[in-house]
Design a protein around this motif. Structure first.
Motif, PDB file in Angstrom:
ATOM      1  N   LEU A  12      -4.793   5.565   0.647  1.00  0.00           N
ATOM      2  CA  LEU A  12      -3.983   5.021   1.766  1.00  0.00           C
ATOM      3  C   LEU A  12      -4.768   5.107   3.032  1.00  0.00           C
ATOM      4  N   ARG A  38      -9.096  -8.184  -7.052  1.00  0.00           N
ATOM      5  CA  ARG A  38      -8.166  -7.460  -6.754  1.00  0.00           C
ATOM      6  C   ARG A  38      -6.696  -8.036  -6.944  1.00  0.00           C
ATOM      7  N   ALA A  56      -2.780  -8.011  -5.898  1.00  0.00           N
ATOM      8  CA  ALA A  56      -1.595  -7.704  -4.878  1.00  0.00           C
ATOM      9  C   ALA A  56      -0.288  -7.696  -5.727  1.00  0.00           C
ATOM     10  N   ALA A  75      -3.528  -5.127   6.329  1.00  0.00           N
ATOM     11  CA  ALA A  75      -2.556  -5.128   5.503  1.00  0.00           C
ATOM     12  C   ALA A  75      -2.343  -5.795   4.327  1.00  0.00           C
ATOM     13  N   GLU A  76      -3.037  -7.105   4.616  1.00  0.00           N
ATOM     14  CA  GLU A  76      -3.118  -7.990   3.377  1.00  0.00           C
ATOM     15  C   GLU A  76      -4.361  -7.636   2.414  1.00  0.00           C
ATOM     16  N   THR A 117      -4.238  -4.797   0.783  1.00  0.00           N
ATOM     17  CA  THR A 117      -3.468  -3.851  -0.082  1.00  0.00           C
ATOM     18  C   THR A 117      -3.441  -4.346  -1.402  1.00  0.00           C
ATOM     19  N   LEU A 154      -6.101   1.686  -6.532  1.00  0.00           N
ATOM     20  CA  LEU A 154      -5.158   1.213  -5.753  1.00  0.00           C
ATOM     21  C   LEU A 154      -5.617   1.511  -4.310  1.00  0.00           C
ATOM     22  N   VAL A 155      -5.516   0.288  -3.593  1.00  0.00           N
ATOM     23  CA  VAL A 155      -5.934   0.593  -2.291  1.00  0.00           C
ATOM     24  C   VAL A 155      -4.599   0.085  -1.253  1.00  0.00           C
ATOM     25  N   THR A 156      -4.086   0.983  -0.484  1.00  0.00           N
ATOM     26  CA  THR A 156      -2.903   0.726   0.379  1.00  0.00           C
ATOM     27  C   THR A 156      -3.189   0.845   1.542  1.00  0.00           C
ATOM     28  N   VAL A 157      -2.983  -0.212   2.557  1.00  0.00           N
ATOM     29  CA  VAL A 157      -3.434  -0.469   3.919  1.00  0.00           C
ATOM     30  C   VAL A 157      -2.207  -0.455   4.726  1.00  0.00           C
ATOM     31  N   SER A 158      -1.810   0.534   5.549  1.00  0.00           N
ATOM     32  CA  SER A 158      -0.504   0.614   6.320  1.00  0.00           C
ATOM     33  C   SER A 158      -0.791  -0.021   7.565  1.00  0.00           C
TER      34      SER A 158
END
Length: 123
Positions: free
Chosen positions: A10, A37, A39, A87-88, A90, A118-122
């Motif tokens: 994250l 990737r 999504a 964010a995109e 993610t 998993l890559v999560t960009v807030s």
């Protein structure tokens, strides 16, 4: 060839992550490598690829200038440095190996796949 991807997590928008993909076997130096990737709710898409000797790289337009692929054949590892994350970006990121030296943007032309990280960009 077995591929083990790691390094996801994250991160806030604008931050950086470095993904790693470690390959087993002695033929790593003869394989082109790629990162893809997927999504949530979307198809798997191409991100970047590198030829067996690192001479050629290619990036999907949305990651150009932000992501960098590299490899070390002696270590059997390929990396994906991701900067200025959005964010995109993610998604679950997969590394893949192709039994050819030349690059490809098509997933069906890759022969081996890692399990994904998993890559999560807030935002």
């Amino acid at each position: 060839v077995q591929l083990q991807a790691s390094g996801g997590g994250l991160v806030q928008a604008g931050g950086s992550l470095r993904l790693s993909c470690a390959a087993s076997g002695r033929t790593f130096s003869t394989y082109a490598m790629g990162w893809f990737r997927q999504a949530p709710g979307k198809e798997r898409e191409f991100v970047t690829t590198i030829s067996c000797g690192s001479a050629t790289t290619y990036y999907e337009d949305s990651v150009k200038g932000r992501f960098t692929i590299s490899r070390d054949n002696a270590k059997g590892t390929v990396w994906l440095q991701m900067n200025s994350l959005k964010a995109e970006d993610t998604a679950v990121y997969f590394c893949a190996a192709r039994r050819e030296c030349s690059t490809s943007v098509y997933a069906e032309r890759y022969d081996y796949w890692g399990q994904g990280t998993l890559v999560t960009v807030s935002s």
